[in-house]
Write an enzyme that holds these catalytic residues in place. Structure first.
Site, short mmCIF file in Angstrom:
data_model
loop_
_atom_site.label_atom_id
_atom_site.label_comp_id
_atom_site.label_asym_id
_atom_site.label_seq_id
_atom_site.Cartn_x
_atom_site.Cartn_y
_atom_site.Cartn_z
N GLU A 67 -10.87 -11.53 -5.01
CA GLU A 67 -10.23 -11.22 -5.14
C GLU A 67 -9.01 -12.62 -3.83
O GLU A 67 -8.17 -12.53 -3.58
CB GLU A 67 -9.47 -9.17 -4.23
CG GLU A 67 -10.19 -9.36 -2.64
CD GLU A 67 -9.85 -7.51 -2.35
OE1 GLU A 67 -8.84 -7.64 -2.32
OE2 GLU A 67 -10.27 -7.20 -1.50
N HIS A 96 1.01 -1.49 0.11
CA HIS A 96 0.10 -0.27 0.12
C HIS A 96 1.20 1.59 0.13
O HIS A 96 0.55 2.40 -0.30
CB HIS A 96 -0.55 -0.81 1.25
CG HIS A 96 -1.84 -0.53 0.69
ND1 HIS A 96 -2.50 -2.05 0.86
CD2 HIS A 96 -3.58 -0.56 -0.08
CE1 HIS A 96 -3.87 -2.51 0.36
NE2 HIS A 96 -4.21 -1.68 -0.39
N ASP A 129 -4.13 -8.53 -4.57
CA ASP A 129 -4.54 -9.43 -3.36
C ASP A 129 -4.60 -11.10 -3.89
O ASP A 129 -4.18 -11.68 -3.41
CB ASP A 129 -5.91 -9.47 -2.77
CG ASP A 129 -5.49 -8.39 -1.52
OD1 ASP A 129 -4.60 -7.95 -0.88
OD2 ASP A 129 -6.24 -7.39 -0.84
N CYS A 181 -9.53 -3.70 -10.25
CA CYS A 181 -8.79 -1.90 -9.86
C CYS A 181 -7.75 -2.60 -8.77
O CYS A 181 -7.00 -1.66 -8.30
CB CYS A 181 -10.24 -1.60 -8.51
SG CYS A 181 -10.39 -2.64 -7.07
C1 PEP Z 1 -5.99 -5.12 -4.81
O1 PEP Z 1 -6.31 -6.51 -3.95
O2 PEP Z 1 -6.41 -5.60 -5.72
C2 PEP Z 1 -7.43 -4.56 -3.89
C3 PEP Z 1 -7.59 -3.66 -4.89
O3 PEP Z 1 -7.19 -4.07 -3.13
P1 PEP Z 1 -5.43 -3.58 -1.87
O4 PEP Z 1 -4.29 -2.64 -2.72
O5 PEP Z 1 -6.75 -1.97 -1.12
O6 PEP Z 1 -5.99 -4.55 -1.42
MG MG Z 2 -7.39 -6.59 -1.84
#
Ligand code: PEP
Ligand code: MG
Length: 583
Positions: free
Chosen positions: A432, A190, A456, A503
């Site tokens: 995910e 993140h 994920d 996403c």
């Molecule tokens: C993902 O896991 O691809 C996602 C978009 O959520 P995050 O990156 O916040 O876990």
């Molecule tokens: Mg995620």
């Protein structure tokens, strides 16, 4: 000196280093006189007492806001400062060695850490971070220091740090932090995602950059290739000035596509949306041509504060985002804590495997008191634009039904109280986890859309921690196992007549976007800065060609073959993209 790491956010910066983790406690080696011994021991006891009060205060606040369980980790911290052996050793050493307390205390703490780290016992090893934390707290009290933070930086700097937590990154003031480089982390940690959102060139996973850089050193961050130069010679700086200009000019050129549709040469239309962490990113999303907000990571709203946001505060934030994007949709992803995202004050207990632990929807369903506040705020704000809601880390139908049940209860309550909300607000599930991918035909019956969270999904299907730089080379979006899962989700979503978005970071790379386009993905959501290059790719190809490419890729056996093949296709179809991004 040049170090190679993992490119986390593209771009080039040349600047001065600011070492964030150099919380160096420089202690004097001066001896003290016999008459000072008593005073130093008294200072030590006072510092322990003050630290104890600080810990108890934080613990009380957390117990009130998050429940007793969460506050328990601080018991371990209290045990450290109440440890009689440690206290006696420090007192004894002050008397024998005649050094100031800071000096003695630091040495004793270091000795404890070294002894514990050599032990086989996992429980004792885990105590190291408690000792380190409490040790620093006591030293700060003794030395009247505050932790160096990213707030109030006076000049533009490049942050050099062992790690930056997502909450540290959320505190970054744009303009003051022009780049960063960290020892640990992966491409989809993140911290890396936040750097991309803020458009700050970053390299992560450099392993030991903190050992090589001092405050004020001159550094170049090459976030395209994942390189960091420390005190580079003039010719390297010159070369990078040229590269930087070229990269930025290409970026400016692409911005001209901002108001053009995301449509292939043969007329196939997709949606390119933006991912945001904070509402402040909206102007940048609009400037880069985002058609929607495909992922609002709402958990950032909970960070860098000592209490939980109230329903009204959340309502105001969601309303603002909904209004600014109206009539275009905004997908609010409900609280996704845990994994590598923790609240700065309200900590989730330390877990052995946080990514497999008490996170996201699991946390929310276990804490309906926290979850309901957020759901109610989203429902209330839904009349101010086009909001959609999606749940993170769904692993099966029960979780989805449970979350929807809570949502329906709240809708009922609002109807009773005559509080308006959008009765047609769409609900989606993030896909995910491998189990969600394998049961997506069942999940499709409960929702109106899917959004594939590849960050994920890849880590869980390949069993590779997304934030661990040591295994980052194995983190392959093009692994045939991952591609088959994605294809399955898109096909089954379409059979069930629901839209399928992505996403995860995979959607933001032009070479993968080509593949996903061919697989039939409806919506690509990414950090604002990535939108122009993906739009450029989409507008440079024929959908029928992309479909053929995807078909061929699904017959390949290794991720390397897939990488090589799609890269060669992007080179053929949009050569300027390759020059600017992968040269
Ligand atoms: C993902 O896991 O691809 C996602 C978009 O959520 P995050 O990156 O916040 O876990
Ligand atoms: Mg995620």
């Amino acid at each position: 000196m040049m170090l190679k790491g993992i490119p986390a956010a593209p771009g080039i910066v040349i600047g001065k280093a600011f070492c964030l983790d150099s919380e160096e406690f420089i202690v004097t080696e001066r001896h003290i006189s016999e008459s000072e011994v008593k005073r130093e021991i008294a200072r030590f006891k006072r510092a322990l007492e003050q630290t104890r009060k600080e810990i108890i205060e934080i613990q009380g606040r957390i117990a009130k806001e998050m429940g007793r369980g969460h506050a328990e980790i601080f018991n371990a911290h209290l045990l450290v400062i109440e440890d009689t052996m440690l206290i006696e050793e420090v007192v004894d050493q002050i008397q024998k060695q005649r050094f100031p307390v800071e000096n003695v205390f630091l040495k004793v703490i270091r000795k404890y850490i070294s002894v514990f780290s050599k032990m086989d016992d996992e429980y004792l090893k885990e105590r190291i971070s408690d000792i380190d934390d409490v040790g620093k707290r006591v030293l700060r009290v003794l030395m009247g220091k505050k932790r160096r933070t990213l707030q109030n930086l006076k000049e533009p700097v490049v942050i050099i740090s062992y790690d930056l937590s997502p909450s540290d990154t959320a505190m970054i003031q744009k303009g003051h932090v022009i780049g960063f480089a960290t020892d640990i982390g992966g491409r989809t940690s993140h911290t890396a995602i936040m750097a991309k959102s803020l458009d700050i060139p970053a390299v992560v996973g450099l392993e030991d950059i903190t050992k090589h850089v001092r405050n004020g050193d001159s550094v170049i961050i090459d976030g395209i290739k994942g390189l960091v130069y420390i005190n580079p010679p003039e010719d390297v700086i010159k070369k990078y000035r040229v590269e930087k200009k070229r990269f930025e000019e290409f970026g400016k050129d692409l911005l001209k596509l901002k108001d053009l549709p995301s449509r292939t040469l043969d007329g196939h239309r997709v949606v390119i949306a933006a991912n945001i962490e904070l509402p402040e990113e909206l102007p940048s999303c609009i400037a880069h041509g985002a058609e929607e907000i495909g992922l609002y990571r709402s958990e950032y709203f909970y960070m860098n504060r000592s209490d939980l946001p109230t329903e009204d505060e959340q309502y105001e934030a969601y309303k603002l985002v909904a209004r600014q994007m109206a009539p275009h949709p905004v997908i609010i992803r409900t609280l996704d804590l845990g994994g590598d995202k923790f609240l700065s004050q309200l900590e989730i207990p330390h877990e052995m495997n946080p990514f497999l632990g008490w996170r996201a929807i699991r946390f929310c369903l276990a804490r309906p008191d926290v979850f309901k506040i957020q759901l109610r705020a989203i429902l209330r704000a839904s009349v101010d634009g086009k909001l959609k809601i999606m749940y993170p880390l769904i692993s099966g139908v029960e979780e989805l039904q449970q979350a929807n049940r809570l949502l329906n209860e709240l809708k009922e309550e609002l109807r009773r109280k005559r509080i308006p909300f959008d009765e047609k607000m769409e609900v989606g599930a993030m896909i995910e986890t491998p189990s969600a991918a394998m049961t997506c035909d069942l999940l499709a019956k409960e929702v109106q859309f899917f959004s594939i969270g590849t960050n994920d999904l890849i880590q869980y299907s390949l069993a590779i921690d997304r934030a661990n730089e040591k295994i980052a080379y194995l983190y392959a979006p093009t692994h045939p196992g991952v591609l088959r899962l994605i294809k399955r989700i898109i096909d089954i979503g379409h059979q069930a007549k629901i839209r399928v978005a992505m996403c995860g970071e995979m959607a933001s790379e032009p070479r993968f976007a080509l593949l996903l386009l061919g697989m039939g993905l409806d919506e690509f959501s990414m950090s604002a800065g990535s939108i122009p290059k993906v739009k450029h790719l989409i507008r440079s190809v024929r959908f029928s060609d992309a479909q053929e490419i995807a078909e061929r890729v699904l017959t390949l056996a290794t991720s390397r073959e897939v990488e090589e093949y799609v890269l060669s296709k992007v080179k053929e179809l949009a050569p300027d993209l390759i020059e600017a991004t992968y040269s």
